[in-house]
Enzyme design. Structure first.
Site, PDB file in Angstrom:
ATOM      1  N   HIS A 140       0.814  -1.218   0.000  1.00 27.83           N
ATOM      2  CA  HIS A 140       0.000   0.000   0.000  1.00 27.83           C
ATOM      3  C   HIS A 140       0.846   1.265   0.000  1.00 27.83           C
ATOM      4  O   HIS A 140       0.592   2.169  -0.801  1.00 27.83           O
ATOM      5  CB  HIS A 140      -1.082   0.007   1.072  1.00 27.83           C
ATOM      6  CG  HIS A 140      -2.155   0.971   0.663  1.00 27.83           C
ATOM      7  ND1 HIS A 140      -3.026   0.720  -0.372  1.00 27.83           N
ATOM      8  CD2 HIS A 140      -2.424   2.228   1.064  1.00 27.83           C
ATOM      9  CE1 HIS A 140      -3.801   1.771  -0.577  1.00 27.83           C
ATOM     10  NE2 HIS A 140      -3.460   2.705   0.276  1.00 27.83           N
ATOM     11  N   TYR A 171       1.362   4.871  -2.680  1.00 29.28           N
ATOM     12  CA  TYR A 171       1.577   6.289  -2.338  1.00 29.28           C
ATOM     13  C   TYR A 171       2.964   6.753  -2.776  1.00 29.28           C
ATOM     14  O   TYR A 171       3.163   7.936  -3.009  1.00 29.28           O
ATOM     15  CB  TYR A 171       1.335   6.541  -0.855  1.00 29.28           C
ATOM     16  CG  TYR A 171      -0.127   6.340  -0.535  1.00 29.28           C
ATOM     17  CD1 TYR A 171      -1.096   7.060  -1.225  1.00 29.28           C
ATOM     18  CD2 TYR A 171      -0.553   5.396   0.385  1.00 29.28           C
ATOM     19  CE1 TYR A 171      -2.438   6.851  -0.997  1.00 29.28           C
ATOM     20  CE2 TYR A 171      -1.893   5.182   0.619  1.00 29.28           C
ATOM     21  CZ  TYR A 171      -2.832   5.916  -0.081  1.00 29.28           C
ATOM     22  OH  TYR A 171      -4.163   5.703   0.129  1.00 29.28           O
ATOM     23  N   PHE A 223      -7.257   0.631 -10.166  1.00 23.11           N
ATOM     24  CA  PHE A 223      -5.856   1.063 -10.250  1.00 23.11           C
ATOM     25  C   PHE A 223      -5.476   1.588 -11.627  1.00 23.11           C
ATOM     26  O   PHE A 223      -4.461   2.252 -11.761  1.00 23.11           O
ATOM     27  CB  PHE A 223      -4.876   0.042  -9.660  1.00 23.11           C
ATOM     28  CG  PHE A 223      -4.709  -1.271 -10.356  1.00 23.11           C
ATOM     29  CD1 PHE A 223      -4.069  -1.349 -11.565  1.00 23.11           C
ATOM     30  CD2 PHE A 223      -5.113  -2.438  -9.738  1.00 23.11           C
ATOM     31  CE1 PHE A 223      -3.861  -2.567 -12.186  1.00 23.11           C
ATOM     32  CE2 PHE A 223      -4.923  -3.663 -10.338  1.00 23.11           C
ATOM     33  CZ  PHE A 223      -4.294  -3.733 -11.568  1.00 23.11           C
ATOM     34  N   ARG A 233      -7.586 -11.009 -13.347  1.00 22.16           N
ATOM     35  CA  ARG A 233      -6.511 -11.971 -13.590  1.00 22.16           C
ATOM     36  C   ARG A 233      -7.007 -13.311 -14.107  1.00 22.16           C
ATOM     37  O   ARG A 233      -6.617 -14.375 -13.613  1.00 22.16           O
ATOM     38  CB  ARG A 233      -5.738 -12.207 -12.297  1.00 22.16           C
ATOM     39  CG  ARG A 233      -5.099 -10.958 -11.782  1.00 22.16           C
ATOM     40  CD  ARG A 233      -4.487 -11.132 -10.441  1.00 22.16           C
ATOM     41  NE  ARG A 233      -3.361 -10.222 -10.298  1.00 22.16           N
ATOM     42  CZ  ARG A 233      -2.688 -10.047  -9.194  1.00 22.16           C
ATOM     43  NH1 ARG A 233      -3.015 -10.704  -8.124  1.00 22.16           N
ATOM     44  NH2 ARG A 233      -1.676  -9.226  -9.142  1.00 22.16           N
TER      45      ARG A 233
END
Ligand code: HAS
Length: 555
Positions: free
Chosen positions: A229, A233, A381, A446
């Site tokens: 995670h 960032y 994403f 996926r």
């Protein structure tokens, strides 16, 4: 012919030797974009069910190339290239020792990247960019990844050393904002990448070499997400550096508040690491209390993004009104819409509004049950890293590369860059929109037809998969366009001077409190939060590990 750079007069330049180091990183980044982007196109075509890969190439092979090259290599290299230039521009030329460290870091990362990529291309490491056990890769892949991480520490040290040198020479003064932000990003990166380093060195390498038979899967995933995670960032913060510091200068305005910008970066340092469980909310073996705690901390890490949104709106509105914009939205028209350096990252900002909302849905414990492991997450994403972050990086490349190569972005290239961003926005809206919708209908991420079969439910997903392929094809055109512009800026654009824009802080902003630069306070809180969020659950994971999965006889 007038060029964008004609407006720039009297600015500081990045030293040529530092520029060379920064450019070396940027070359690798765009090579990764070319190869990884092509694999992205192939993937959407395979998923549409209308295309079969030739020569025995597998879906997971290209999915791994795509994820590793774009998610890990393009991002890390562009970020390092940008950060080196930013530190050199705002804190001064690197010393010979610092530059040497930068080069050692670069070559260590590049040897690692070459080793890992070769294994993926040979189909010996089709383990996706998260390289979850029990999928196993060739040991060279893991060693390659370890070298990338170690190289990033060495290269990062060179940037941190420059910051320390600046502070020593200027006691009691806040450091240049851009350098400060770079150091926060690197601190977050170093602390978090320790997790993945432990996973790779102590679990995956011994296991892939056959030194141990089994691996504790839950522990390996926990170590990965402890890193995973903050990794997102690590991608986002350089985009925020550009938004906070560079964009105000490009639009002719001022940075709204230095303290607010620093505070938001510190909040990222504190709250981005102890939140990895929000990627493991459906996993057994972690008690719901610790998951709940990390969900709360995840919602805390939303706050600095909201601060950033506020700050950007304030910067835009202040500038628009100063230029005579009237009424509630009259200032919007006054922004420099024909300047690619502004509009390309701006489209990225707009994308972050739905992208961030999607992130909050993902983090919201019960709602995560609906979207986890569906292609909704892929849609999320692609909006965050592949639109918000990437368009900001493209927008920055349009001044950074010519600044470093001593060239200029011509009007023609400026226009093409705007077209590129529009193509990207259209392609991504189609692809990511379809991913979000079909994800809600349950389509797994996926996977392909060959893995989920031809059930009635799968048939319902097909039209969306075809729409995704249409979006993916448009995106690939976007990649070709950006590569064309980058090649032009590297070797063919007219010679000239281009500004590295660095904004000044508004005269109305409060003085920056030195407490924001007190690393003892922030590192102590950061480590305390990590220990609080992870100690007990990790002990429980190790104690309750299935027999034999700890591997080592001495455990
Ligand atoms: Fe995420 C999964 C939660 C942000 C990337 N995320 C992923 C994965 C990736 C990723 C790669 O809680 C997949 C990992 C995998 O392979 O399994 N994410 C969040 C939350 C946020 C968030 C709460 N993610 C990001 C960013 C990423 C990124 C940023 C990359 C750069 N994410 C999750 C969760 C999962 C997840 C769960 C796991 C899902 C699962 O089950 O597998 C927050 O940080 C978002 C906060 C953002 C905002 C938006 C603020 C808006 C701004 C723009 C202002 C606009 C302006 C323009 C000024 C609140 C700052 C002016 C506009 C005008 C219109 C004038």
């Amino acid at each position: 012919m007038a060029t964008i750079s004609d407006r720039a007069k009297g600015f500081a330049e990045v030293d040529k030797r530092d520029g060379k180091l920064a450019l070396a990183h940027i070359y690798v980044a765009f090579i990764a974009l070319a190869i990884g982007g092509l694999c992205g196109l192939l993937q959407t075509l395979v998923r549409s069910g209308q295309f079969t890969l030739p020569w025995g190439i597998t879906y997971y092979q290209i999915l791994t190339v795509h994820g590793v090259l774009l998610g890990l290599i393009l991002t890390t290299y562009f970020i390092f290239g940008f950060q080196i230039a930013a530190v050199s521009r705002t804190s001064g030329t690197l010393t010979d020792k610092q530059r040497l460290l930068g080069w050692i870091g670069f070559w260590t990362m590049t040897i690692g990247t070459t080793a890992a990529s070769t294994m993926v291309l040979l189909n010996k490491a089709s383990v996706l960019y998260t390289f979850y056990a029990p999928l196993q890769a060739h040991w060279i892949f893991y060693v390659g990844l370890a070298l990338v991480v170690v190289g990033s520490w060495i290269g990062g040290a060179s940037q941190i050393l420059k910051y320390m040198e600046w502070r020593k020479a200027n006691p009691g003064q806040p450091s240049p904002l851009l350098t400060f932000m770079v150091v926060v990003n690197l601190t977050m990166w170093i602390i978090s990448s320790l997790g993945v380093a432990v996973e790779v060195v102590f679990q995956l390498i011994p296991w892939s070499l056959g030194w141990v038979d089994k691996v504790d899967v839950l522990l390996s995933r926990t170590l990965f997400w402890y890193f995973g995670h903050p990794l997102v960032y690590f991608w986002l913060l350089p985009a925020y550096m550009i938004w906070y510091v560079v964009i105000p200068k490009i639009i002719g305005g001022k940075i709204f508040s230095d303290s607010l910008a620093r505070m938001s970066f510190i909040l990222f340092l504190l709250f981005s690491i102890p939140v990895g469980f929000h990627h493991q909310l459906v996993e057994p073996g972690i008690s719901s209390f610790w998951k709940f705690l990390q969900v709360i901390l995840t919602l805390m890490v939303v706050i600095p993004s909201l601060l950033t949104a506020f700050s950007m709106f304030a910067t835009f509105e202040t500038r628009g009104r100063a230029l005579g914009g009237k009424g509630l939205f009259g200032w919007v028209k006054k922004l420099p819409w024909s300047d690619a350096r502004f509009i390309v990252p701006f489209i990225g900002m707009v994308a972050f509004i739905p992208a961030g909302a999607g992130g909050i849905i993902n983090a919201s414990h019960q709602m995560n049950q609906l979207i986890h492991n569906t292609i909704w997450v892929t849609g999320h994403f692609h909006l965050t890293v592949a639109t918000t972050v990437l368009l900001t990086f493209f927008g920055a490349a349009y001044w950074l590369i010519p600044h470093l190569t001593g060239r200029v972005l011509t009007k023609k290239m400026n226009r093409l860059a705007i077209i590129q961003a529009i193509v990207w926005a259209v392609g991504m809206s189609i692809m990511s929109g379809a991913m979000h919708i079909v994800g809600l209908l349950g389509a797994p991420r996926r996977s392909t037809f060959s893995t989920y079969g031809d059930s009635a439910q799968a048939a319902e997903w097909i039209p969306y998969q075809i729409v995704q392929a249409v979006g993916g094809t448009i995106l690939f055109i976007g990649i070709v366009l950006v590569l064309y512009i980058v090649v032009n800026l590297l070797w063919f654009a007219p010679k000239g001077e281009t500004e590295f824009p660095v904004g000044e802080v508004s005269e109305h902003a409060e003085k920056t409190p030195m407490a924001l630069e007190n690393w003892k306070i922030w590192l102590t809180i950061c480590i305390a939060l990590i220990l609080f969020a992870y100690t007990i659950p990790v002990i429980e994971i190790i104690q309750n590990a299935p027999p034999g999965s700890r591997g080592y006889k001495f455990w």
